[in-house]
Design a protein around this motif. Sequence first.
Motif, PDB file in Angstrom:
ATOM      1  N   GLY A 259       0.626  -1.407  -0.235  1.00  0.00           N
ATOM      2  CA  GLY A 259       0.194  -0.256  -0.028  1.00  0.00           C
ATOM      3  C   GLY A 259       0.986   1.200  -0.027  1.00  0.00           C
ATOM      4  O   GLY A 259       0.163   2.324  -0.256  1.00  0.00           O
ATOM      5  N   GLY A 260       1.908   1.611   0.010  1.00  0.00           N
ATOM      6  CA  GLY A 260       3.033   2.562  -0.163  1.00  0.00           C
ATOM      7  C   GLY A 260       2.804   2.941  -1.494  1.00  0.00           C
ATOM      8  O   GLY A 260       2.613   2.869  -2.257  1.00  0.00           O
ATOM      9  N   GLY A 261       3.654   4.213  -1.919  1.00  0.00           N
ATOM     10  CA  GLY A 261       3.511   4.685  -2.538  1.00  0.00           C
ATOM     11  C   GLY A 261       3.919   6.426  -2.687  1.00  0.00           C
ATOM     12  O   GLY A 261       4.904   6.651  -1.952  1.00  0.00           O
TER      13      GLY A 261
ATOM     14  N   GLU B 101       6.934  14.273   7.082  1.00  0.00           N
ATOM     15  CA  GLU B 101       7.844  14.013   7.653  1.00  0.00           C
ATOM     16  C   GLU B 101       7.939  12.825   8.014  1.00  0.00           C
ATOM     17  O   GLU B 101       8.218  11.528   8.867  1.00  0.00           O
ATOM     18  CB  GLU B 101       8.015  15.452   8.423  1.00  0.00           C
ATOM     19  CG  GLU B 101       6.530  15.557   9.074  1.00  0.00           C
ATOM     20  CD  GLU B 101       6.675  17.138   8.446  1.00  0.00           C
ATOM     21  OE1 GLU B 101       6.510  17.123   7.980  1.00  0.00           O
ATOM     22  OE2 GLU B 101       6.161  17.843   9.938  1.00  0.00           O
ATOM     23  N   ASP B 102       6.841  12.575   7.127  1.00  0.00           N
ATOM     24  CA  ASP B 102       6.077  10.780   7.384  1.00  0.00           C
ATOM     25  C   ASP B 102       6.789  10.104   6.456  1.00  0.00           C
ATOM     26  O   ASP B 102       6.418   8.535   6.624  1.00  0.00           O
ATOM     27  CB  ASP B 102       4.845  11.224   6.853  1.00  0.00           C
ATOM     28  CG  ASP B 102       3.617  12.334   8.051  1.00  0.00           C
ATOM     29  OD1 ASP B 102       2.688  12.431   7.172  1.00  0.00           O
ATOM     30  OD2 ASP B 102       4.180  11.724   9.586  1.00  0.00           O
ATOM     31  N   THR B 103       7.745  10.371   5.676  1.00  0.00           N
ATOM     32  CA  THR B 103       8.737   9.647   4.252  1.00  0.00           C
ATOM     33  C   THR B 103       9.745   8.622   5.289  1.00  0.00           C
ATOM     34  O   THR B 103      10.001   8.967   6.413  1.00  0.00           O
ATOM     35  CB  THR B 103       9.243  10.486   3.758  1.00  0.00           C
ATOM     36  OG1 THR B 103       7.895  11.528   3.354  1.00  0.00           O
ATOM     37  CG2 THR B 103       9.778   9.765   2.380  1.00  0.00           C
ATOM     38  N   ALA B 104       8.561   7.892   4.760  1.00  0.00           N
ATOM     39  CA  ALA B 104       9.471   6.409   5.589  1.00  0.00           C
ATOM     40  C   ALA B 104       9.354   5.208   5.066  1.00  0.00           C
ATOM     41  O   ALA B 104       8.316   5.156   4.032  1.00  0.00           O
ATOM     42  CB  ALA B 104       9.587   7.005   6.994  1.00  0.00           C
ATOM     43  N   VAL B 105      10.228   4.157   5.872  1.00  0.00           N
ATOM     44  CA  VAL B 105       9.204   2.816   5.368  1.00  0.00           C
ATOM     45  C   VAL B 105       8.531   2.538   6.497  1.00  0.00           C
ATOM     46  O   VAL B 105       9.128   2.962   7.768  1.00  0.00           O
ATOM     47  CB  VAL B 105      10.635   2.202   5.194  1.00  0.00           C
ATOM     48  CG1 VAL B 105      10.268   0.398   4.583  1.00  0.00           C
ATOM     49  CG2 VAL B 105      11.680   2.445   4.106  1.00  0.00           C
TER      50      VAL B 105
ATOM     51  N   GLN C 268       7.747  -7.161   5.764  1.00  0.00           N
ATOM     52  CA  GLN C 268       8.866  -6.604   4.410  1.00  0.00           C
ATOM     53  C   GLN C 268       9.108  -5.388   4.490  1.00  0.00           C
ATOM     54  O   GLN C 268      10.566  -4.766   3.688  1.00  0.00           O
ATOM     55  CB  GLN C 268       9.319  -7.003   3.657  1.00  0.00           C
ATOM     56  CG  GLN C 268       8.040  -6.760   2.470  1.00  0.00           C
ATOM     57  CD  GLN C 268       6.299  -6.410   2.351  1.00  0.00           C
ATOM     58  OE1 GLN C 268       6.753  -7.420   3.310  1.00  0.00           O
ATOM     59  NE2 GLN C 268       5.803  -5.972   1.411  1.00  0.00           N
ATOM     60  N   GLY C 269       8.502  -4.006   4.755  1.00  0.00           N
ATOM     61  CA  GLY C 269       8.174  -2.874   5.089  1.00  0.00           C
ATOM     62  C   GLY C 269       7.723  -2.336   3.291  1.00  0.00           C
ATOM     63  O   GLY C 269       8.061  -2.797   2.156  1.00  0.00           O
ATOM     64  N   THR C 270       7.183  -1.295   3.636  1.00  0.00           N
ATOM     65  CA  THR C 270       6.789  -0.820   2.254  1.00  0.00           C
ATOM     66  C   THR C 270       7.053   0.838   1.964  1.00  0.00           C
ATOM     67  O   THR C 270       6.528   1.632   3.313  1.00  0.00           O
ATOM     68  CB  THR C 270       5.345  -1.006   1.949  1.00  0.00           C
ATOM     69  OG1 THR C 270       4.636  -0.132   1.180  1.00  0.00           O
ATOM     70  CG2 THR C 270       4.260  -0.580   3.076  1.00  0.00           C
ATOM     71  N   GLN C 271       7.993   1.248   1.478  1.00  0.00           N
ATOM     72  CA  GLN C 271       7.667   2.928   0.963  1.00  0.00           C
ATOM     73  C   GLN C 271       6.787   3.389   1.232  1.00  0.00           C
ATOM     74  O   GLN C 271       5.779   3.426  -0.096  1.00  0.00           O
ATOM     75  CB  GLN C 271       8.797   2.985  -0.007  1.00  0.00           C
ATOM     76  CG  GLN C 271       9.108   4.208  -0.190  1.00  0.00           C
ATOM     77  CD  GLN C 271      10.535   4.644   0.982  1.00  0.00           C
ATOM     78  OE1 GLN C 271      11.342   4.088   1.418  1.00  0.00           O
ATOM     79  NE2 GLN C 271      10.120   6.154   1.150  1.00  0.00           N
ATOM     80  N   VAL C 272       6.844   4.975   1.934  1.00  0.00           N
ATOM     81  CA  VAL C 272       6.105   6.078   1.885  1.00  0.00           C
ATOM     82  C   VAL C 272       7.101   7.285   1.823  1.00  0.00           C
ATOM     83  O   VAL C 272       7.844   7.070   2.354  1.00  0.00           O
ATOM     84  CB  VAL C 272       4.583   6.171   2.765  1.00  0.00           C
ATOM     85  CG1 VAL C 272       4.194   6.816   3.219  1.00  0.00           C
ATOM     86  CG2 VAL C 272       3.707   4.515   3.162  1.00  0.00           C
ATOM     87  N   THR C 273       7.025   7.838   0.895  1.00  0.00           N
ATOM     88  CA  THR C 273       7.195   8.985   0.229  1.00  0.00           C
ATOM     89  C   THR C 273       6.341  10.157   0.156  1.00  0.00           C
ATOM     90  O   THR C 273       5.055  10.454  -0.690  1.00  0.00           O
ATOM     91  CB  THR C 273       8.268   8.738  -1.308  1.00  0.00           C
ATOM     92  OG1 THR C 273       8.731   7.797  -1.208  1.00  0.00           O
ATOM     93  CG2 THR C 273       8.801  10.121  -1.447  1.00  0.00           C
ATOM     94  N   VAL C 274       6.216  11.281   1.056  1.00  0.00           N
ATOM     95  CA  VAL C 274       4.959  12.601   1.055  1.00  0.00           C
ATOM     96  C   VAL C 274       6.067  14.030   0.298  1.00  0.00           C
ATOM     97  O   VAL C 274       7.029  13.973   0.658  1.00  0.00           O
ATOM     98  CB  VAL C 274       4.934  12.806   2.249  1.00  0.00           C
ATOM     99  CG1 VAL C 274       3.890  13.903   2.208  1.00  0.00           C
ATOM    100  CG2 VAL C 274       4.187  11.220   2.699  1.00  0.00           C
ATOM    101  N   SER C 275       5.735  14.149  -0.910  1.00  0.00           N
ATOM    102  CA  SER C 275       6.167  15.056  -1.084  1.00  0.00           C
ATOM    103  C   SER C 275       5.798  16.260  -1.142  1.00  0.00           C
ATOM    104  O   SER C 275       4.595  16.803  -0.537  1.00  0.00           O
ATOM    105  CB  SER C 275       6.053  14.865  -2.801  1.00  0.00           C
ATOM    106  OG  SER C 275       4.980  15.198  -3.354  1.00  0.00           O
TER     107      SER C 275
END
Length: 115
Positions: A7-9, A87-91, A107-114
């Motif tokens: 569900g990350g993205g 600042e929520d950007t993280a695995v 296993q972790g999912t990457q979340v990147t907030v621009s």
Amino acid sequence: VQLQASGGGLVQAGGSLRLSCVASGIRFSINFVGWYRQAPGKERELVARISSGGNPIYADSVQGRFNISVDNAKNTVYLQMNSLKPEDTAVYYCAAIFFGSPRYWGQGTQVTVSS
């Protein structure tokens, strides 16, 4: 025991994402389960966790924006993340918690907030 997170993205600030974590070999209905995150150069931190009785706790930084829930029928834990900030950007990792400590990790999912 296996935990599979998804569900990350990439999302713009102010947007929303929902993370999912499905488990096999363990029942979320009788265990604590949580979401953690690790940003580059930082230690892994607890984001939210929920007890088998359905009582959630949240990190101060996400209180009021994130919501953790469990679907026992699907053996899946969710993390609904609203009003996302850079600042929520993280695995993000899901974990099954025993005696107050995470024992099994997804296993972790990457979340990147621009911004």
